[in-house]
Design a protein around this motif. Sequence first.
Motif, PDB file in Angstrom:
ATOM      1  N   ARG A 261       1.854 -20.348  -5.942  1.00 26.79           N
ATOM      2  CA  ARG A 261       2.642 -19.127  -6.054  1.00 26.79           C
ATOM      3  C   ARG A 261       2.492 -18.508  -7.440  1.00 26.79           C
ATOM      4  NH1 ARG A 261       4.455 -22.570  -2.537  1.00 26.79           N
ATOM      5  NH2 ARG A 261       5.449 -21.896  -0.611  1.00 26.79           N
ATOM      6  N   ALA A 262       2.485 -19.382  -8.467  1.00 23.50           N
ATOM      7  CA  ALA A 262       2.292 -18.878  -9.822  1.00 23.50           C
ATOM      8  C   ALA A 262       0.890 -18.297 -10.000  1.00 23.50           C
ATOM      9  CB  ALA A 262       2.541 -19.992 -10.834  1.00 23.50           C
ATOM     10  N   TYR A 263      -0.121 -18.977  -9.442  1.00 25.69           N
ATOM     11  CA  TYR A 263      -1.499 -18.492  -9.550  1.00 25.69           C
ATOM     12  C   TYR A 263      -1.649 -17.169  -8.815  1.00 25.69           C
ATOM     13  CZ  TYR A 263      -6.621 -18.544  -9.173  1.00 25.69           C
ATOM     14  OH  TYR A 263      -7.947 -18.226  -9.239  1.00 25.69           O
ATOM     15  N   LEU A 264      -1.075 -17.100  -7.608  1.00 26.94           N
ATOM     16  CA  LEU A 264      -1.155 -15.874  -6.823  1.00 26.94           C
ATOM     17  C   LEU A 264      -0.424 -14.743  -7.529  1.00 26.94           C
ATOM     18  CD1 LEU A 264      -2.048 -14.509  -4.190  1.00 26.94           C
ATOM     19  CD2 LEU A 264       0.067 -15.318  -3.137  1.00 26.94           C
ATOM     20  N   LEU A 265       0.726 -15.061  -8.110  1.00 27.66           N
ATOM     21  CA  LEU A 265       1.489 -14.044  -8.822  1.00 27.66           C
ATOM     22  C   LEU A 265       0.689 -13.496  -9.997  1.00 27.66           C
ATOM     23  CD1 LEU A 265       4.109 -12.487  -9.378  1.00 27.66           C
ATOM     24  CD2 LEU A 265       4.901 -14.450 -10.687  1.00 27.66           C
ATOM     25  N   THR A 266       0.032 -14.382 -10.752  1.00 23.71           N
ATOM     26  CA  THR A 266      -0.764 -13.943 -11.893  1.00 23.71           C
ATOM     27  C   THR A 266      -1.898 -13.038 -11.438  1.00 23.71           C
ATOM     28  OG1 THR A 266      -0.269 -16.047 -12.984  1.00 23.71           O
ATOM     29  CG2 THR A 266      -2.029 -14.726 -13.922  1.00 23.71           C
ATOM     30  N   ALA A 267      -2.575 -13.415 -10.354  1.00 23.18           N
ATOM     31  CA  ALA A 267      -3.675 -12.597  -9.850  1.00 23.18           C
ATOM     32  C   ALA A 267      -3.188 -11.246  -9.351  1.00 23.18           C
ATOM     33  CB  ALA A 267      -4.408 -13.340  -8.723  1.00 23.18           C
ATOM     34  N   THR A 268      -2.035 -11.214  -8.678  1.00 22.02           N
ATOM     35  CA  THR A 268      -1.536  -9.945  -8.157  1.00 22.02           C
ATOM     36  C   THR A 268      -0.965  -9.057  -9.252  1.00 22.02           C
ATOM     37  OG1 THR A 268       0.583 -11.006  -7.582  1.00 22.02           O
ATOM     38  CG2 THR A 268      -1.069 -10.837  -5.843  1.00 22.02           C
ATOM     39  N   VAL A 269      -0.543  -9.656 -10.370  1.00 23.98           N
ATOM     40  CA  VAL A 269      -0.147  -8.833 -11.513  1.00 23.98           C
ATOM     41  C   VAL A 269      -1.356  -8.042 -12.013  1.00 23.98           C
ATOM     42  CG1 VAL A 269       0.459  -8.952 -13.966  1.00 23.98           C
ATOM     43  CG2 VAL A 269       1.867 -10.135 -12.292  1.00 23.98           C
ATOM     44  N   VAL A 270      -2.511  -8.718 -12.100  1.00 28.37           N
ATOM     45  CA  VAL A 270      -3.750  -8.027 -12.456  1.00 28.37           C
ATOM     46  C   VAL A 270      -4.031  -6.926 -11.436  1.00 28.37           C
ATOM     47  CG1 VAL A 270      -6.246  -8.304 -12.728  1.00 28.37           C
ATOM     48  CG2 VAL A 270      -4.697 -10.064 -13.582  1.00 28.37           C
ATOM     49  N   ASP A 271      -3.849  -7.263 -10.181  1.00 30.49           N
ATOM     50  CA  ASP A 271      -4.036  -6.336  -9.070  1.00 30.49           C
ATOM     51  C   ASP A 271      -3.168  -5.088  -9.263  1.00 30.49           C
ATOM     52  OD1 ASP A 271      -3.386  -5.194  -6.414  1.00 30.49           O
ATOM     53  OD2 ASP A 271      -4.553  -6.859  -5.635  1.00 30.49           O
ATOM     54  N   ASP A 272      -1.888  -5.285  -9.554  1.00 30.70           N
ATOM     55  CA  ASP A 272      -0.967  -4.156  -9.706  1.00 30.70           C
ATOM     56  C   ASP A 272      -1.307  -3.300 -10.918  1.00 30.70           C
ATOM     57  OD1 ASP A 272       0.532  -4.683  -7.439  1.00 30.70           O
ATOM     58  OD2 ASP A 272       1.904  -6.017  -8.485  1.00 30.70           O
ATOM     59  N   VAL A 273      -1.687  -3.945 -12.021  1.00 29.35           N
ATOM     60  CA  VAL A 273      -2.036  -3.194 -13.228  1.00 29.35           C
ATOM     61  C   VAL A 273      -3.235  -2.291 -12.959  1.00 29.35           C
ATOM     62  CG1 VAL A 273      -2.906  -3.398 -15.584  1.00 29.35           C
ATOM     63  CG2 VAL A 273      -1.046  -4.872 -14.828  1.00 29.35           C
ATOM     64  N   VAL A 274      -4.274  -2.837 -12.319  1.00 30.91           N
ATOM     65  CA  VAL A 274      -5.453  -2.032 -12.003  1.00 30.91           C
ATOM     66  C   VAL A 274      -5.100  -0.929 -11.012  1.00 30.91           C
ATOM     67  CG1 VAL A 274      -7.768  -2.085 -11.005  1.00 30.91           C
ATOM     68  CG2 VAL A 274      -7.020  -3.921 -12.517  1.00 30.91           C
ATOM     69  N   ALA A 275      -4.270  -1.245 -10.024  1.00 30.99           N
ATOM     70  CA  ALA A 275      -3.875  -0.239  -9.036  1.00 30.99           C
ATOM     71  C   ALA A 275      -3.156   0.922  -9.693  1.00 30.99           C
ATOM     72  CB  ALA A 275      -2.986  -0.876  -7.972  1.00 30.99           C
ATOM     73  N   LEU A 276      -2.320   0.628 -10.671  1.00 27.49           N
ATOM     74  CA  LEU A 276      -1.623   1.708 -11.383  1.00 27.49           C
ATOM     75  C   LEU A 276      -2.608   2.576 -12.155  1.00 27.49           C
ATOM     76  CD1 LEU A 276       1.402   2.528 -11.756  1.00 27.49           C
ATOM     77  CD2 LEU A 276       0.957   0.477 -10.448  1.00 27.49           C
ATOM     78  N   GLY A 277      -3.636   1.931 -12.726  1.00 27.69           N
ATOM     79  CA  GLY A 277      -4.668   2.707 -13.401  1.00 27.69           C
ATOM     80  C   GLY A 277      -5.399   3.622 -12.435  1.00 27.69           C
ATOM     81  N   VAL A 278      -5.677   3.103 -11.235  1.00 32.95           N
ATOM     82  CA  VAL A 278      -6.348   3.906 -10.212  1.00 32.95           C
ATOM     83  C   VAL A 278      -5.473   5.094  -9.803  1.00 32.95           C
ATOM     84  CG1 VAL A 278      -7.138   3.894  -7.804  1.00 32.95           C
ATOM     85  CG2 VAL A 278      -7.762   2.019  -9.344  1.00 32.95           C
ATOM     86  N   ILE A 279      -4.186   4.844  -9.635  1.00 35.45           N
ATOM     87  CA  ILE A 279      -3.268   5.936  -9.280  1.00 35.45           C
ATOM     88  C   ILE A 279      -3.280   7.009 -10.358  1.00 35.45           C
ATOM     89  CG2 ILE A 279      -0.832   6.531  -9.006  1.00 35.45           C
ATOM     90  CD1 ILE A 279      -0.456   3.854  -7.585  1.00 35.45           C
ATOM     91  N   ALA A 280      -3.215   6.571 -11.619  1.00 28.19           N
ATOM     92  CA  ALA A 280      -3.147   7.523 -12.728  1.00 28.19           C
ATOM     93  C   ALA A 280      -4.432   8.331 -12.864  1.00 28.19           C
ATOM     94  CB  ALA A 280      -2.850   6.780 -14.034  1.00 28.19           C
ATOM     95  N   ILE A 281      -5.583   7.675 -12.629  1.00 23.36           N
ATOM     96  CA  ILE A 281      -6.865   8.338 -12.893  1.00 23.36           C
ATOM     97  C   ILE A 281      -7.405   9.055 -11.661  1.00 23.36           C
ATOM     98  CG2 ILE A 281      -9.275   7.938 -13.547  1.00 23.36           C
ATOM     99  CD1 ILE A 281      -8.240   5.527 -15.195  1.00 23.36           C
ATOM    100  N   VAL A 282      -7.337   8.385 -10.503  1.00 29.39           N
ATOM    101  CA  VAL A 282      -8.001   8.903  -9.303  1.00 29.39           C
ATOM    102  C   VAL A 282      -7.084   9.782  -8.462  1.00 29.39           C
ATOM    103  CG1 VAL A 282      -9.208   8.260  -7.182  1.00 29.39           C
ATOM    104  CG2 VAL A 282      -9.520   6.902  -9.260  1.00 29.39           C
ATOM    105  N   TYR A 283      -5.820   9.398  -8.359  1.00 30.25           N
ATOM    106  CA  TYR A 283      -4.942  10.069  -7.405  1.00 30.25           C
ATOM    107  C   TYR A 283      -3.895  10.960  -8.060  1.00 30.25           C
ATOM    108  CZ  TYR A 283      -7.155   6.971  -4.093  1.00 30.25           C
ATOM    109  OH  TYR A 283      -8.103   6.311  -3.335  1.00 30.25           O
ATOM    110  N   SER A 284      -4.118  11.325  -9.274  1.00 27.89           N
ATOM    111  CA  SER A 284      -3.251  12.302  -9.917  1.00 27.89           C
ATOM    112  C   SER A 284      -3.795  13.705  -9.669  1.00 27.89           C
ATOM    113  CB  SER A 284      -3.170  12.033 -11.418  1.00 27.89           C
ATOM    114  OG  SER A 284      -2.517  10.804 -11.658  1.00 27.89           O
ATOM    115  N   GLU A 285      -2.916  14.696  -9.797  1.00 24.63           N
ATOM    116  CA  GLU A 285      -3.331  16.082  -9.609  1.00 24.63           C
ATOM    117  C   GLU A 285      -4.084  16.548 -10.858  1.00 24.63           C
ATOM    118  OE1 GLU A 285       0.288  18.093  -8.921  1.00 24.63           O
ATOM    119  OE2 GLU A 285       0.747  17.016  -7.064  1.00 24.63           O
ATOM    120  N   GLU A 286      -4.419  17.842 -10.883  1.00 27.53           N
ATOM    121  CA  GLU A 286      -5.079  18.398 -12.060  1.00 27.53           C
ATOM    122  C   GLU A 286      -4.212  18.166 -13.289  1.00 27.53           C
ATOM    123  OE1 GLU A 286      -6.835  22.675 -13.661  1.00 27.53           O
ATOM    124  OE2 GLU A 286      -6.277  22.404 -11.564  1.00 27.53           O
ATOM    125  N   VAL A 287      -4.811  17.569 -14.312  1.00 27.78           N
ATOM    126  CA  VAL A 287      -4.046  17.092 -15.457  1.00 27.78           C
ATOM    127  C   VAL A 287      -3.838  18.210 -16.477  1.00 27.78           C
ATOM    128  CG1 VAL A 287      -4.010  15.449 -17.376  1.00 27.78           C
ATOM    129  CG2 VAL A 287      -4.879  14.747 -15.139  1.00 27.78           C
TER     130      VAL A 287
END
Length: 629
Positions: free
Chosen positions: A171-197
Amino acid sequence: MTEREAAATPFSGRTAWTRNLQTPLREFLRTETGGAVFLLAATIAALAWANLHASSYETVWGTPVSVRVGDAGLSQELRQWVNTGLMTFFFFVVGLEARREFDMGELRDRRRLALPLAAGVGGMVVPVAIYLAANVGRPSMHGWGAAMSTDTAFALGVLALVGRSFPARLRAYLLTATVVDDVVALGVIAIVYSEEVAVPALLAALGILGVVLVVRARGVRTAVVYWLLGVAAWVALYASGVEPVVVGLAMGLLTYAYPAARGDLERATEVFRLFREQPTPELARSAQTGVALAISPNERLQQRYHPWTSYVVVPLFALANAGVTISADFLGRAYTSPVTLGILVGYVAGKPIGVFGFSWLVTWLSRGRLRPPVGWAAVAGGGAIAGIGFTVALLIATLAFDGTQLEEAKVGILSAALCAAAATWVVVRATALLPPRLRIRALLGTADSLVDLAASVDPDRDHIRGPEDAPITVVEYGDFECPYCGQAEPVIRELLAGRGDVRYVWRHLPLSDVHPQAQMAAQAAEAAAEQGAFWEMHDLLLGHQDALRPGDLVRYAGELGLDVERFRDDLRRNTGAARVAEDVDSADLSGVSGTPTFFINGRRHYGAYDIATLTAAAETARKRAAVSR
């Protein structure tokens, strides 16, 4: 209540004692697991609502809601306020946990970052590749982000149900990996799925975050300051066109985590003592502030906001977004749609392939120097359960799609959750069929545990009870006046009596600010050790915790048949003080601030101290030691 407060509280029964405090990580996992039930209920409610009365579902969540101050204001649909407003708190908690893991968790050993980072990245790259392959040449390729992110809460909740045989460290290992997952996903949201900046507004948001760094560096700990700066950064990002939920992650990552220092706890004890002597409103505020400041802001904020995000925010998000009208014709079209299939296959097949494959690749490239903290069957199960992509997947789907494609994406996300749970159950059942020794290796692995005990056990120095060459070593930092240590002593005796493969080590940690006789009692034990009677004195002291004054200590020496004059002289000259100080120093280095604190084979034990819990922990340590040989 902190460990130090627990030590200061009069014992009120065995039940209270065995209810040990949880670590931030364990509390996080427990809340995530409980929140998964609410998330599942909200998802079912959304589907029922959308199918019973689709128009009311859309009408409610499409209601315009405005927030205005004078002539300025923001206006969004109710669903968007949930997605961009309340979900900011969700990502704030994600950022807090990522920071806690980096400061205090498995990732404090920076060498261990590579493996969960690789697992997290692999668990995103492979599903995205599968989605792109299914949608190549189509406009729907733009929605690749909906196939990449694991829902930590849902995944951990389902894992607790279908993967109980998997070790807790998964559970700890999975949590650590998914934290990386969430951080990258937020970057994708900010860069790829944002409107005209809008660049000026974006620069303003970055400037506000810079102010946060300056304020933090200046040591400001007033919560309202960070609240105002966070809201200002959120508004600036919203105005810039970048998804403002990113602010939550950034603020969480900037929040330090650290163990409570003994000095801070002693100051908290002192201000509380002043309030106890003179209970005025001013001293009450001082005591409240002193106790709060002894705990890191990361822990305080997680305790405050994590239950709200798990039990309210994320279920509300599911209620607002998971509703889809289902019919036979629609399902027939959806399950032949590249959007649905790309998401479904990406999660169910791509996630386990990515998590397992990249973990194996790093292990192979490092020639075994970097290995998962669990066995490969557990890694496979973790990869399978990571195929539950719900919260962030739905969030990205609402940004990338609309109309029919959004409905198809939702079907893919929901179907993937069901299939991933089933795949995890298959891994569990297949692992259970392995021969016992192979099954233990497949679940526990052979990686070295991260050692929490700063000073390793030295038979020439430490006080040891049990076989010196035993494969299991239990170290306790204790205080002879601490009532909880007194309750732990018969449990340790029972543990030692029940098995011959455990050795027990006592180390001193007198909490002199709350237990005035503890220091002298520790020195009395060392004075008895000079005459070969440490354990006899140890047992007497824990059996008479209400009588530890100098006269009592001398009387105990007489009862044990010691040379009383020599014992008295050793006490008078503080002969054992240096030995006690060495133990206290090693406790500080190991992050120990309260009693009793146990380490089993060098790893700190969290949870209750009853015989069943300690026996289970010792058995796990024995199995791991046997597999490592």
